[in-house]
Design a protein around this motif. Structure first.
Motif, PDB file in Angstrom:
ATOM      1  N   ALA A  61       0.802  -1.223   0.000  1.00 52.58           N
ATOM      2  CA  ALA A  61       0.000   0.000   0.000  1.00 52.58           C
ATOM      3  C   ALA A  61       0.837   1.276   0.000  1.00 52.58           C
ATOM      4  CB  ALA A  61      -0.950  -0.011   1.196  1.00 52.58           C
ATOM      5  N   ALA A  62       1.891   1.324   0.789  1.00 49.57           N
ATOM      6  CA  ALA A  62       2.674   2.558   0.883  1.00 49.57           C
ATOM      7  C   ALA A  62       3.312   2.910  -0.450  1.00 49.57           C
ATOM      8  CB  ALA A  62       3.743   2.411   1.960  1.00 49.57           C
ATOM      9  N   ASP A  63       3.890   1.913  -1.134  1.00 49.52           N
ATOM     10  CA  ASP A  63       4.522   2.167  -2.427  1.00 49.52           C
ATOM     11  C   ASP A  63       3.491   2.491  -3.500  1.00 49.52           C
ATOM     12  OD1 ASP A  63       7.053   1.830  -1.424  1.00 49.52           O
ATOM     13  OD2 ASP A  63       7.239  -0.264  -2.049  1.00 49.52           O
ATOM     14  N   VAL A  64       2.283   1.950  -3.367  1.00 52.59           N
ATOM     15  CA  VAL A  64       1.222   2.243  -4.331  1.00 52.59           C
ATOM     16  C   VAL A  64       0.648   3.632  -4.093  1.00 52.59           C
ATOM     17  CG1 VAL A  64      -1.091   1.605  -5.125  1.00 52.59           C
ATOM     18  CG2 VAL A  64       0.612  -0.179  -4.710  1.00 52.59           C
ATOM     19  N   LEU A  65       0.218   3.910  -2.874  1.00 49.65           N
ATOM     20  CA  LEU A  65      -0.498   5.155  -2.579  1.00 49.65           C
ATOM     21  C   LEU A  65       0.398   6.386  -2.598  1.00 49.65           C
ATOM     22  CD1 LEU A  65      -2.866   3.876   0.254  1.00 49.65           C
ATOM     23  CD2 LEU A  65      -3.408   4.261  -2.164  1.00 49.65           C
ATOM     24  N   SER A  66       1.701   6.198  -2.392  1.00 52.36           N
ATOM     25  CA  SER A  66       2.611   7.347  -2.431  1.00 52.36           C
ATOM     26  C   SER A  66       2.726   7.939  -3.833  1.00 52.36           C
ATOM     27  CB  SER A  66       3.998   6.952  -1.911  1.00 52.36           C
ATOM     28  OG  SER A  66       4.520   5.848  -2.619  1.00 52.36           O
ATOM     29  N   ASN A  67       2.195   7.224  -4.833  1.00 52.12           N
ATOM     30  CA  ASN A  67       2.178   7.765  -6.191  1.00 52.12           C
ATOM     31  C   ASN A  67       1.130   8.854  -6.375  1.00 52.12           C
ATOM     32  OD1 ASN A  67       4.135   6.194  -7.993  1.00 52.12           O
ATOM     33  ND2 ASN A  67       3.079   4.544  -6.917  1.00 52.12           N
ATOM     34  N   LEU A  68       0.250   9.022  -5.403  1.00 51.27           N
ATOM     35  CA  LEU A  68      -0.743  10.088  -5.497  1.00 51.27           C
ATOM     36  C   LEU A  68      -0.080  11.461  -5.574  1.00 51.27           C
ATOM     37  CD1 LEU A  68      -3.420   8.803  -2.935  1.00 51.27           C
ATOM     38  CD2 LEU A  68      -3.619   8.896  -5.438  1.00 51.27           C
ATOM     39  N   GLY A  69       1.119  11.570  -4.999  1.00 50.05           N
ATOM     40  CA  GLY A  69       1.844  12.837  -5.082  1.00 50.05           C
ATOM     41  C   GLY A  69       2.146  13.228  -6.515  1.00 50.05           C
ATOM     42  N   PHE A  70       2.514  12.253  -7.345  1.00 52.90           N
ATOM     43  CA  PHE A  70       2.781  12.545  -8.759  1.00 52.90           C
ATOM     44  C   PHE A  70       1.527  13.041  -9.457  1.00 52.90           C
ATOM     45  CE2 PHE A  70       6.069   9.141  -8.018  1.00 52.90           C
ATOM     46  CZ  PHE A  70       7.163   9.980  -8.102  1.00 52.90           C
ATOM     47  N   THR A 107       3.057   8.473 -14.715  1.00 45.69           N
ATOM     48  CA  THR A 107       3.885   7.829 -13.691  1.00 45.69           C
ATOM     49  C   THR A 107       3.036   7.394 -12.507  1.00 45.69           C
ATOM     50  OG1 THR A 107       5.855   9.094 -14.319  1.00 45.69           O
ATOM     51  CG2 THR A 107       5.832   8.149 -12.111  1.00 45.69           C
ATOM     52  N   ALA A 108       2.104   8.259 -12.096  1.00 46.52           N
ATOM     53  CA  ALA A 108       1.222   7.912 -10.984  1.00 46.52           C
ATOM     54  C   ALA A 108       0.446   6.632 -11.289  1.00 46.52           C
ATOM     55  CB  ALA A 108       0.257   9.066 -10.701  1.00 46.52           C
ATOM     56  N   LEU A 109      -0.044   6.509 -12.513  1.00 49.88           N
ATOM     57  CA  LEU A 109      -0.798   5.318 -12.906  1.00 49.88           C
ATOM     58  C   LEU A 109       0.119   4.114 -13.070  1.00 49.88           C
ATOM     59  CD1 LEU A 109      -3.188   6.924 -15.549  1.00 49.88           C
ATOM     60  CD2 LEU A 109      -3.772   6.210 -13.221  1.00 49.88           C
ATOM     61  N   GLY A 110       1.202   4.300 -13.838  1.00 49.51           N
ATOM     62  CA  GLY A 110       2.088   3.182 -14.155  1.00 49.51           C
ATOM     63  C   GLY A 110       2.816   2.639 -12.951  1.00 49.51           C
ATOM     64  N   SER A 111       3.286   3.526 -12.087  1.00 55.29           N
ATOM     65  CA  SER A 111       3.996   3.081 -10.894  1.00 55.29           C
ATOM     66  C   SER A 111       3.046   2.386  -9.926  1.00 55.29           C
ATOM     67  CB  SER A 111       4.676   4.268 -10.211  1.00 55.29           C
ATOM     68  OG  SER A 111       5.403   3.855  -9.073  1.00 55.29           O
ATOM     69  N   SER A 112       1.819   2.892  -9.803  1.00 57.29           N
ATOM     70  CA  SER A 112       0.833   2.231  -8.934  1.00 57.29           C
ATOM     71  C   SER A 112       0.535   0.826  -9.440  1.00 57.29           C
ATOM     72  CB  SER A 112      -0.454   3.059  -8.885  1.00 57.29           C
ATOM     73  OG  SER A 112      -0.221   4.316  -8.308  1.00 57.29           O
ATOM     74  N   TRP A 113       0.348   0.707 -10.742  1.00 55.28           N
ATOM     75  CA  TRP A 113       0.080  -0.606 -11.347  1.00 55.28           C
ATOM     76  C   TRP A 113       1.247  -1.562 -11.106  1.00 55.28           C
ATOM     77  CZ3 TRP A 113      -3.681  -3.486 -13.232  1.00 55.28           C
ATOM     78  CH2 TRP A 113      -3.368  -4.557 -14.064  1.00 55.28           C
ATOM     79  N   TYR A 114       2.452  -1.065 -11.291  1.00 56.89           N
ATOM     80  CA  TYR A 114       3.631  -1.898 -11.096  1.00 56.89           C
ATOM     81  C   TYR A 114       3.748  -2.379  -9.655  1.00 56.89           C
ATOM     82  CZ  TYR A 114       8.496  -2.848  -9.924  1.00 56.89           C
ATOM     83  OH  TYR A 114       9.642  -3.401  -9.403  1.00 56.89           O
ATOM     84  N   HIS A 115       3.556  -1.480  -8.687  1.00 56.46           N
ATOM     85  CA  HIS A 115       3.779  -1.839  -7.287  1.00 56.46           C
ATOM     86  C   HIS A 115       2.699  -2.755  -6.723  1.00 56.46           C
ATOM     87  CE1 HIS A 115       7.454   0.229  -6.246  1.00 56.46           C
ATOM     88  NE2 HIS A 115       7.043   1.281  -6.949  1.00 56.46           N
ATOM     89  N   LEU A 116       1.561  -2.839  -7.384  1.00 54.31           N
ATOM     90  CA  LEU A 116       0.551  -3.802  -6.938  1.00 54.31           C
ATOM     91  C   LEU A 116       1.053  -5.232  -7.058  1.00 54.31           C
ATOM     92  CD1 LEU A 116      -2.693  -2.238  -8.429  1.00 54.31           C
ATOM     93  CD2 LEU A 116      -2.174  -2.535  -5.989  1.00 54.31           C
ATOM     94  N   ALA A 117       1.809  -5.513  -8.118  1.00 55.75           N
ATOM     95  CA  ALA A 117       2.361  -6.856  -8.342  1.00 55.75           C
ATOM     96  C   ALA A 117       3.650  -6.704  -9.140  1.00 55.75           C
ATOM     97  CB  ALA A 117       1.366  -7.739  -9.081  1.00 55.75           C
ATOM     98  N   PRO A 118       4.756  -6.359  -8.468  1.00 56.06           N
ATOM     99  CA  PRO A 118       5.993  -6.025  -9.189  1.00 56.06           C
ATOM    100  C   PRO A 118       6.574  -7.178  -9.990  1.00 56.06           C
ATOM    101  CG  PRO A 118       6.072  -5.284  -6.896  1.00 56.06           C
ATOM    102  CD  PRO A 118       4.884  -6.185  -7.018  1.00 56.06           C
ATOM    103  N   ASP A 119       6.822  -6.930 -11.260  1.00 61.35           N
ATOM    104  CA  ASP A 119       7.588  -7.828 -12.123  1.00 61.35           C
ATOM    105  C   ASP A 119       8.096  -7.015 -13.311  1.00 61.35           C
ATOM    106  OD1 ASP A 119       5.492  -7.562 -13.958  1.00 61.35           O
ATOM    107  OD2 ASP A 119       4.587  -9.491 -13.434  1.00 61.35           O
ATOM    108  N   ASN A 120       8.911  -7.609 -14.151  1.00 65.18           N
ATOM    109  CA  ASN A 120       9.515  -6.860 -15.254  1.00 65.18           C
ATOM    110  C   ASN A 120       8.498  -6.409 -16.288  1.00 65.18           C
ATOM    111  OD1 ASN A 120      11.980  -7.058 -14.057  1.00 65.18           O
ATOM    112  ND2 ASN A 120      12.953  -8.263 -15.679  1.00 65.18           N
TER     113      ASN A 120
END
Length: 274
Positions: A61-70, A107-120
């Motif tokens: 959650a922290a890595d996902v929601l912190s993207n709200l700043g972007f 970035t806010a969208l893409g980073s949130s999506w990535y951090h939900l389930a991180p993979d390449n």
């Protein structure tokens, strides 16, 4: 007129082609150094982030929601540009700044999506907007300081796409070469202060951009110390703090643009775009 009496003076002295020599030389030297270095691979444990906590059903959650700043800074920056798009203070760099703030929203969208389930695979949607943001900022500053062809923003935007595509294609082949992507992140850190110095931009503008660059560098250092910072601070990890600091860096850029409207006159000249 001195930059002490007007925020955005007309450029005098050396011809634009001469002023471009040093920045272009730095681009070439840095690219050649990366080429000589050889492939730079992603860390093997890159996706193993320190903060694994779930909140309100949101994993990491922290890595996902912190993207709200972007997202917030992107909305603020784009609003500034929309309201002041005809203002002479934005004449040369507006296309680059639009790309910068638009990429922040992505970035806010893409980073949130990535951090939900991180993979390449999902990391592509995180890295591509970051690369585009770097390209947009560099294009904006280059055009509004030394002047450059209108297609510079398209060229750097294309380079951003290619840099992430190169990493992903080489990743699928087992190499994962990050050199072009890292080059695009490094160049604004070096060239933005240099371009502003060469163009003798106002001291306040240079200090604000320097502060933004300093925060971004600090954000990258926090990213590298992800686990150590969570151990030390308990409440926040290095990667989450990276998102916060990078958002603040972008906010400083937005605030600097807003300050131009307050301080710039309506007849301030800019380098002529070709």
């Amino acid at each position: 007129m001195s930059h002490h009496t007007t925020p955005y003076p007309a450029q005098e002295g050396a011809m634009p082609s001469q002023r471009h020599i040093l920045p272009i030389a730095i681009v070439l030297i840095t690219a050649l150094a990366m080429l000589w270095h050889g492939p730079i691979n992603q860390l093997s444990d890159y996706h193993n982030f320190a903060d694994q906590r779930t909140w309100l059903g949101i994993e990491h959650a922290a890595d996902v929601l912190s993207n709200l700043g972007f997202a917030a800074v992107a909305a603020y920056g784009l609003l500034i540009l929309r309201r002041q798009e005809a203002h002479p203070a934005f004449a040369a760099g507006i296309a680059g700044y639009r790309l910068f703030f638009g990429a922040l929203a992505l970035t806010a969208l893409g980073s949130s999506w990535y951090h939900l389930a991180p993979d390449n695979a999902s990391l592509v949607f995180d890295r591509l907007p970051i690369a585009l943001a770097c390209a947009g900022l560099l294009a904006a500053v280059w055009r509004e300081t030394l002047g450059s062809p209108r297609w510079l923003v398209w060229l750097l935007g294309a380079a951003a796409i290619v840099s992430v595509a190169w990493w992903r294609l080489t990743d699928l082949e087992g190499a994962g070469d990050l050199r072009p992507y890292l080059l695009l992140q490094l160049l604004p850190l070096i060239l933005v202060p240099l371009l502003q110095h060469l163009a003798d931009r106002p001291r306040q503008e240079r200090l604000m951009f320097a502060s933004a660059i300093g925060l971004y560098v600090l954000a990258k250092l926090c990213e590298l110390a992800d686990w150590q910072m969570l151990d030390a601070l308990a409440l926040i990890s290095g990667h989450t703090l990276k998102h916060v600091l990078a958002s603040l860096a972008a906010l400083i850029v937005a605030r600097q643009l807003a300050s131009r409207v307050r301080h710039a006159g309506s007849s301030i000249p800019h380098p002529q775009a070709k």
